[in-house]
Design a protein around this motif. Structure first.
Motif, PDB file in Angstrom:
ATOM      1  N   ALA B 198       0.665  -0.933  -0.440  1.00  0.00           N
ATOM      2  CA  ALA B 198      -0.361   0.240  -0.297  1.00  0.00           C
ATOM      3  C   ALA B 198       0.624   1.245   0.350  1.00  0.00           C
ATOM      4  O   ALA B 198       0.785   2.065  -0.692  1.00  0.00           O
ATOM      5  N   VAL B 199       1.874   1.388   0.339  1.00  0.00           N
ATOM      6  CA  VAL B 199       2.370   2.195   0.811  1.00  0.00           C
ATOM      7  C   VAL B 199       3.622   3.007  -0.490  1.00  0.00           C
ATOM      8  O   VAL B 199       3.996   4.007  -0.573  1.00  0.00           O
ATOM      9  N   ARG B 200       3.926   1.795  -0.951  1.00  0.00           N
ATOM     10  CA  ARG B 200       4.208   1.451  -2.314  1.00  0.00           C
ATOM     11  C   ARG B 200       3.476   2.585  -3.315  1.00  0.00           C
ATOM     12  O   ARG B 200       3.781   3.662  -4.645  1.00  0.00           O
ATOM     13  N   LEU B 201       2.248   1.900  -3.283  1.00  0.00           N
ATOM     14  CA  LEU B 201       1.736   2.399  -3.990  1.00  0.00           C
ATOM     15  C   LEU B 201       0.739   3.974  -4.466  1.00  0.00           C
ATOM     16  O   LEU B 201       0.198   5.003  -4.100  1.00  0.00           O
ATOM     17  N   SER B 202       1.446   4.359  -2.236  1.00  0.00           N
ATOM     18  CA  SER B 202       0.641   5.743  -2.131  1.00  0.00           C
ATOM     19  C   SER B 202       2.135   6.723  -2.454  1.00  0.00           C
ATOM     20  O   SER B 202       1.501   8.039  -2.470  1.00  0.00           O
ATOM     21  N   LEU B 203       2.739   6.638  -3.071  1.00  0.00           N
ATOM     22  CA  LEU B 203       4.226   7.160  -2.624  1.00  0.00           C
ATOM     23  C   LEU B 203       4.374   8.123  -3.788  1.00  0.00           C
ATOM     24  O   LEU B 203       4.468   9.105  -4.265  1.00  0.00           O
ATOM     25  N   GLY B 204       3.684   8.037  -4.810  1.00  0.00           N
ATOM     26  CA  GLY B 204       3.481   8.791  -5.945  1.00  0.00           C
ATOM     27  C   GLY B 204       2.309   9.974  -5.502  1.00  0.00           C
ATOM     28  O   GLY B 204       2.862  11.118  -5.676  1.00  0.00           O
ATOM     29  N   ALA B 205       1.712   9.426  -5.152  1.00  0.00           N
ATOM     30  CA  ALA B 205       0.539  10.488  -3.767  1.00  0.00           C
ATOM     31  C   ALA B 205       1.454  11.435  -2.933  1.00  0.00           C
ATOM     32  O   ALA B 205       1.150  12.711  -3.426  1.00  0.00           O
ATOM     33  N   GLY B 206       2.056  10.994  -2.720  1.00  0.00           N
ATOM     34  CA  GLY B 206       3.078  11.857  -1.127  1.00  0.00           C
ATOM     35  C   GLY B 206       3.957  12.062  -2.308  1.00  0.00           C
ATOM     36  O   GLY B 206       3.989  13.705  -1.341  1.00  0.00           O
ATOM     37  N   TRP B 207       4.815  11.759  -3.379  1.00  0.00           N
ATOM     38  CA  TRP B 207       5.479  13.035  -3.710  1.00  0.00           C
ATOM     39  C   TRP B 207       4.992  14.039  -4.360  1.00  0.00           C
ATOM     40  O   TRP B 207       4.941  15.404  -4.844  1.00  0.00           O
ATOM     41  N   LEU B 208       3.391  13.795  -5.269  1.00  0.00           N
ATOM     42  CA  LEU B 208       2.648  15.172  -5.267  1.00  0.00           C
ATOM     43  C   LEU B 208       2.054  15.905  -4.202  1.00  0.00           C
ATOM     44  O   LEU B 208       2.426  17.245  -4.617  1.00  0.00           O
ATOM     45  N   PHE B 209       2.139  15.578  -2.972  1.00  0.00           N
ATOM     46  CA  PHE B 209       1.515  16.725  -2.793  1.00  0.00           C
ATOM     47  C   PHE B 209       2.564  17.230  -1.407  1.00  0.00           C
ATOM     48  O   PHE B 209       2.754  18.555  -1.325  1.00  0.00           O
ATOM     49  N   LEU B 210       3.596  16.406  -2.089  1.00  0.00           N
ATOM     50  CA  LEU B 210       5.168  17.389  -1.194  1.00  0.00           C
ATOM     51  C   LEU B 210       5.521  18.188  -1.583  1.00  0.00           C
ATOM     52  O   LEU B 210       5.540  19.235  -2.204  1.00  0.00           O
ATOM     53  N   ILE B 211       5.070  18.322  -3.488  1.00  0.00           N
ATOM     54  CA  ILE B 211       5.950  19.110  -4.153  1.00  0.00           C
ATOM     55  C   ILE B 211       5.007  19.782  -4.319  1.00  0.00           C
ATOM     56  O   ILE B 211       5.472  21.407  -4.848  1.00  0.00           O
ATOM     57  N   ALA B 212       3.594  19.863  -4.686  1.00  0.00           N
ATOM     58  CA  ALA B 212       2.967  20.909  -4.328  1.00  0.00           C
ATOM     59  C   ALA B 212       2.730  21.631  -3.284  1.00  0.00           C
ATOM     60  O   ALA B 212       2.624  23.164  -3.112  1.00  0.00           O
ATOM     61  N   ALA B 213       2.667  21.125  -2.188  1.00  0.00           N
ATOM     62  CA  ALA B 213       3.031  22.479  -0.479  1.00  0.00           C
ATOM     63  C   ALA B 213       4.756  22.590  -0.395  1.00  0.00           C
ATOM     64  O   ALA B 213       4.718  24.047  -0.400  1.00  0.00           O
ATOM     65  N   GLU B 214       5.495  22.087  -1.053  1.00  0.00           N
ATOM     66  CA  GLU B 214       6.697  22.971  -1.288  1.00  0.00           C
ATOM     67  C   GLU B 214       6.410  23.808  -2.564  1.00  0.00           C
ATOM     68  O   GLU B 214       7.227  25.377  -2.647  1.00  0.00           O
ATOM     69  N   ALA B 215       5.784  23.702  -3.260  1.00  0.00           N
ATOM     70  CA  ALA B 215       6.089  25.104  -4.323  1.00  0.00           C
ATOM     71  C   ALA B 215       5.227  26.264  -3.800  1.00  0.00           C
ATOM     72  O   ALA B 215       5.470  27.547  -4.052  1.00  0.00           O
ATOM     73  N   ILE B 216       4.726  26.022  -2.688  1.00  0.00           N
ATOM     74  CA  ILE B 216       3.317  26.703  -2.555  1.00  0.00           C
ATOM     75  C   ILE B 216       4.551  28.044  -1.039  1.00  0.00           C
ATOM     76  O   ILE B 216       3.820  29.221  -1.759  1.00  0.00           O
ATOM     77  N   ALA B 217       4.584  26.982  -0.110  1.00  0.00           N
ATOM     78  CA  ALA B 217       5.206  27.743   0.721  1.00  0.00           C
ATOM     79  C   ALA B 217       6.590  26.935   1.681  1.00  0.00           C
ATOM     80  O   ALA B 217       6.483  25.424   1.907  1.00  0.00           O
ATOM     81  N   SER B 218       7.978  27.730   1.143  1.00  0.00           N
ATOM     82  CA  SER B 218       8.972  26.525   1.385  1.00  0.00           C
ATOM     83  C   SER B 218      10.066  27.160   1.392  1.00  0.00           C
ATOM     84  O   SER B 218       9.577  28.529   0.549  1.00  0.00           O
ATOM     85  N   THR B 219      10.978  27.280   2.202  1.00  0.00           N
ATOM     86  CA  THR B 219      12.072  27.465   1.995  1.00  0.00           C
ATOM     87  C   THR B 219      13.398  26.835   1.203  1.00  0.00           C
ATOM     88  O   THR B 219      14.630  27.608   0.894  1.00  0.00           O
ATOM     89  N   ASP B 220      13.268  25.687   1.241  1.00  0.00           N
ATOM     90  CA  ASP B 220      14.060  24.972   0.556  1.00  0.00           C
ATOM     91  C   ASP B 220      12.765  23.081   0.144  1.00  0.00           C
ATOM     92  O   ASP B 220      12.487  23.276  -0.063  1.00  0.00           O
ATOM     93  N   GLY B 221      13.614  22.241  -0.541  1.00  0.00           N
ATOM     94  CA  GLY B 221      13.074  21.407  -1.104  1.00  0.00           C
ATOM     95  C   GLY B 221      13.041  21.124  -2.412  1.00  0.00           C
ATOM     96  O   GLY B 221      13.537  22.534  -3.165  1.00  0.00           O
ATOM     97  N   LEU B 222      12.812  19.867  -3.150  1.00  0.00           N
ATOM     98  CA  LEU B 222      13.492  19.506  -4.788  1.00  0.00           C
ATOM     99  C   LEU B 222      12.457  20.481  -5.290  1.00  0.00           C
ATOM    100  O   LEU B 222      12.481  21.211  -5.861  1.00  0.00           O
ATOM    101  N   GLY B 223      11.158  20.349  -4.555  1.00  0.00           N
ATOM    102  CA  GLY B 223       9.861  21.298  -5.254  1.00  0.00           C
ATOM    103  C   GLY B 223       9.632  23.073  -5.910  1.00  0.00           C
ATOM    104  O   GLY B 223       9.900  23.347  -6.458  1.00  0.00           O
ATOM    105  N   TYR B 224      10.676  23.148  -3.853  1.00  0.00           N
ATOM    106  CA  TYR B 224      10.623  24.173  -3.959  1.00  0.00           C
ATOM    107  C   TYR B 224      11.609  25.207  -5.011  1.00  0.00           C
ATOM    108  O   TYR B 224      11.707  25.924  -6.043  1.00  0.00           O
ATOM    109  N   ARG B 225      12.796  24.103  -5.316  1.00  0.00           N
ATOM    110  CA  ARG B 225      13.824  24.500  -6.661  1.00  0.00           C
ATOM    111  C   ARG B 225      13.147  24.393  -7.859  1.00  0.00           C
ATOM    112  O   ARG B 225      13.788  25.619  -8.719  1.00  0.00           O
ATOM    113  N   ILE B 226      12.528  23.871  -7.973  1.00  0.00           N
ATOM    114  CA  ILE B 226      12.188  23.664  -9.050  1.00  0.00           C
ATOM    115  C   ILE B 226      11.177  25.049  -9.870  1.00  0.00           C
ATOM    116  O   ILE B 226      11.121  25.542 -10.819  1.00  0.00           O
TER     117      ILE B 226
END
Lengths: 263, 272
Positions: B198-226
């Motif tokens: 289940a964790v393997r299947l949900s990691l895709g969604a996990g990355w999505l939420f991570l990058i979305a959150a970093e794009a909106i409000a962050s000061t570092d992170g892979l999603g923030y950088r791009i």
């Protein structure tokens, strides 16, 4: 005929699912130490009857008594069970499967054993596995075992729980005929040795004819062709095994034609 | 002539057929990049591999002039920490919820409908609420990931729990087991490899939420950088970062598959 004290008794037992009558007017009593085999066509209610002994089904009316008290409506350690399949725990090795029986018998919180209790359980489990002929496979997982070995494991596991009554639900239905003969011998030996009361459901009339002390045939006494579910099955034959002759066999076999074709 | 449906590739052919699309994509990219750079050496849209190499060298192996950090690794570290925390929290809550609702009908009756409704709420729509409640710090990002994938894991584990043959539960009871003993020794161990699945299947969604959150409000992170370098059209940074995120996701997935096979050898169908 039966003078021995009654261990299990059914009094005018009925089982209905809505309009569908499965069992009707079952009256019987069984003494401690008997070995009852139950045969009948598919859907005749013999498995339902076994489930009532197990406690996963309850009678619609009438009573099912164990030592004069109604059988509890959930499974318990006095009644062991071996199903046709899925009876063993796939995530435990053969030895762990049997040791777990000891762990569950203690009233621990987690069901794990430690220290001396664990060593003692391991010794008892090994002795039991030796008895059923699995001492070569202690560290194997169930998926690595053949069908016959899995059933041996399930029996060893059930017996280490020290039940008074052993319920067998078509335990050898999926096995090859040669292996089935070995299993019959094993079950008969264990029944003698552990002084069990055994109820076995089977599709195989021959099995019922020489295994055990008593044969029950489940069949419908009344038939309504317009409403096949209007009447339920009852025990139409209750025969002591050993005094059975060829003619009786043929007579029952004729009544249960579909079963004979399956066997 | 054999029917197409009966033709199977041998191992060498299978490997070559698998690699072919990758090679084709690379060749097309290189041709496109060369053509554009020839017309305009300052073109930023399709940077050459040499330009991407320079950019990554700058990001990964030279300290940033502003902060003195090696940005590439700092970004990777913060992103993986957030993702890891979010996923671990989701896995623990999901396992507990799924097991209890699946194994105990009384709890299932009370919690399942709520769980179904919660799983229908789009997690990203909750992000503003999380920012308001938890602030713009690490917590809201981790909570987003956890909220986003917990319902999926919980419902999957609930289904897996219900799939355990009832014969096993009855058998345990005939051996004298209590409810707690059955949960701990029969149900939980059989759910562990399913939880990894289940964790393997949900990691895709996990990355999505991570990058979305970093794009909106962050000061570092892979999603923030791009999302940051997008302002300068720095495709030479964005493309390698995307490739790196893909590689991390791939490595995480095979690591989990390996772990499942290693820890649960009896789980023969799973852990591929």
């Amino acid at each position: 005929m039966i003078e021995a004290p009654k261990m299990i008794e059914a009094k005018n037992l009925w089982k209905r699912y809505g309009d569908n009558v499965v069992l009707e007017r079952i009256n019987m009593s069984v003494a401690e130490g008997e070995f009852v085999t139950m045969v009948g066509t598919s859907g005749c209610g013999k498995s339902t009857f076994l489930k009532m002994l197990l406690g996963t089904e309850t009678p619609t009316s009438g009573e099912m008594l164990l030592d004069g008290k109604p059988i509890p409506d959930e499974p318990g350690p006095d009644r062991g069970i071996v199903f046709q399949q899925y009876s063993v725990f796939p995530h435990m090795t053969v030895l762990e499967n049997v040791m777990t029986a000891k762990a569950f018998a203690r009233n621990g919180i987690t069901g794990y054993l430690f220290g001396g209790a664990k060593r003692q359980a391991r010794d008892e489990a090994k002795a039991m596995l030796d008895q059923v002929g699995l001492s070569q496979a202690l560290d194997k997982y169930p998926h690595e075992l053949s069908g016959g070995m899995k059933q041996r494991l399930a029996i060893a596991q059930a017996l280490l729980g020290k039940p008074r009554i052993l319920l067998l639900d078509e335990p050898f239905g999926a096995l090859d005929p040669g292996i089935r003969a070995d299993m019959h011998e094993l079950v008969l030996n264990l029944w003698h040795e552990h002084k069990l009361t055994v109820f076995m459901v089977t599709h195989d009339l021959k099995e019922g004819f020489y295994l055990g002390t008593r044969l029950w045939v489940f069949d419908k006494l009344r038939q309504d062709p317009q409403a096949p579910n209007a009447y339920g099955a009852s025990i139409t034959y209750d025969l002591p095994v050993g005094k059975l002759d060829r003619a009786t066999y043929e007579e029952i076999d004729d009544n249960l034609r579909p079963v004979a074709q399956l066997a | 002539m054999k029917r197409m449906i009966n033709k199977t590739p041998g191992s060498v052919l299978r490997m070559s057929l698998g690699l072919l699309p990758f090679v084709l994509l690379l060749l097309i990219y290189m041709a496109g990049s060369d053509a554009r750079l020839e017309l305009n050496p300052d073109d930023k849209l399709l940077p050459s591999f040499a330009q991407m190499g320079d950019a990554i060298h700058r990001m990964a192996f030279e300290p940033s002039k502003r902060t003195g950090e090696y940005l590439f690794w700092a970004d990777t570290g913060s992103s993986l920490t957030r993702l890891g925390l979010g996923v671990v929290i989701a896995a623990l809550i999901g396992l507990l919820l799924g097991m209890l609702t699946g194994a105990l009908p009384m709890i299932g009756a009370g919690v399942s409908p709520l769980l179904t409704v919660i799983s229908l709420v789009p997690p990203l729509a909750l992000l503003p609420i999380l920012f308001i409640v938890f602030g713009l710090g690490e917590l809201s990002k981790v909570v987003l990931i956890a909220i986003g994938i917990t319902p999926f894991i919980a419902r999957d584990i609930q289904r897996r729990t219900e799939e355990i043959p009832s014969e096993q539960l009855v058998k345990a009871q005939t051996l004298g087991a209590s409810t707690l003993q059955i949960l701990i020794r029969v149900v939980l161990p059989q759910l562990m490899p399913k939880l990894i699945d289940a964790v393997r299947l949900s990691l895709g969604a996990g990355w999505l939420f991570l990058i979305a959150a970093e794009a909106i409000a962050s000061t570092d992170g892979l999603g923030y950088r791009i999302f940051l370098v997008r302002r300068y059209l720095s495709m030479d940074v964005i493309l390698p970062y995307v490739a790196w995120i893909t590689l991390l996701a791939f490595l995480l997935d095979i690591a989990l598959a390996w772990l499942s096979r290693r820890l649960y050898p009896w789980n023969v169908q799973g852990g591929r």
